[in-house]
Design a protein around this motif. Sequence first.
Motif, PDB file in Angstrom:
ATOM      1  N   LYS A  35     -69.874  -4.211 -68.287  1.00 20.97           N
ATOM      2  CA  LYS A  35     -70.763  -4.182 -67.129  1.00 20.97           C
ATOM      3  C   LYS A  35     -71.213  -5.617 -66.895  1.00 20.97           C
ATOM      4  O   LYS A  35     -71.806  -6.250 -67.766  1.00 20.97           O
ATOM      5  CB  LYS A  35     -71.958  -3.272 -67.371  1.00 20.97           C
ATOM      6  CG  LYS A  35     -72.829  -3.101 -66.146  1.00 20.97           C
ATOM      7  CD  LYS A  35     -73.850  -2.004 -66.341  1.00 20.97           C
ATOM      8  CE  LYS A  35     -74.580  -1.742 -65.044  1.00 20.97           C
ATOM      9  NZ  LYS A  35     -75.489  -0.604 -65.191  1.00 20.97           N
ATOM     10  N   GLU A  68     -68.634  -2.455 -63.424  1.00 22.56           N
ATOM     11  CA  GLU A  68     -67.847  -2.461 -64.651  1.00 22.56           C
ATOM     12  C   GLU A  68     -66.509  -3.116 -64.321  1.00 22.56           C
ATOM     13  O   GLU A  68     -65.773  -2.643 -63.464  1.00 22.56           O
ATOM     14  CB  GLU A  68     -67.630  -1.043 -65.180  1.00 22.56           C
ATOM     15  CG  GLU A  68     -68.861  -0.417 -65.811  1.00 22.56           C
ATOM     16  CD  GLU A  68     -69.847   0.146 -64.786  1.00 22.56           C
ATOM     17  OE1 GLU A  68     -69.422   0.477 -63.658  1.00 22.56           O
ATOM     18  OE2 GLU A  68     -71.036   0.228 -65.108  1.00 22.56           O
ATOM     19  N   VAL A  91     -68.379  -1.038 -72.263  1.00 24.40           N
ATOM     20  CA  VAL A  91     -69.064   0.154 -71.743  1.00 24.40           C
ATOM     21  C   VAL A  91     -68.591   1.437 -72.415  1.00 24.40           C
ATOM     22  O   VAL A  91     -69.380   2.360 -72.596  1.00 24.40           O
ATOM     23  CB  VAL A  91     -68.954   0.270 -70.202  1.00 24.40           C
ATOM     24  CG1 VAL A  91     -69.733  -0.829 -69.528  1.00 24.40           C
ATOM     25  CG2 VAL A  91     -67.541   0.299 -69.734  1.00 24.40           C
TER      26      VAL A  91
END
Length: 122
Positions: A35, A68, A91
């Motif tokens: 992210k 992301e 993530v």
Amino acid sequence: MFKIKSFNSGNLKMLLPCLIFFCISISTQAQKYSKVKISLENKTVPELILMGIDIDHGVLDKNSYTAELSGEDIDILNVNHIKYEIIIDDVVNYFLEQNKNPSPLNSAPNAGGCAPDVPGLA
């Protein structure tokens, strides 16, 4: 003298499936996503798109874009000297850890996004 063994079609029939499997296994290796908050002080979203960065999801603010991104997209940011901040490094691992250790808030009734029963709205 060295003898070179001839290569017949039987060898090719055995080699071809191995090569296909090898190519597929390499191409499907998991890629790390992070992210990232990208600074838009010196770049615009259309410029990021032209560089090849995937801009079809995320949050656009006045001076930044948060999404992301793959490692390849982050490499593009680095090559083009674009400022960014990594908010979550990996993530997938982040969410796996969140699922292992749910917070009391996430395990409470109606934590899945459903509204609690409200009198008069049944």
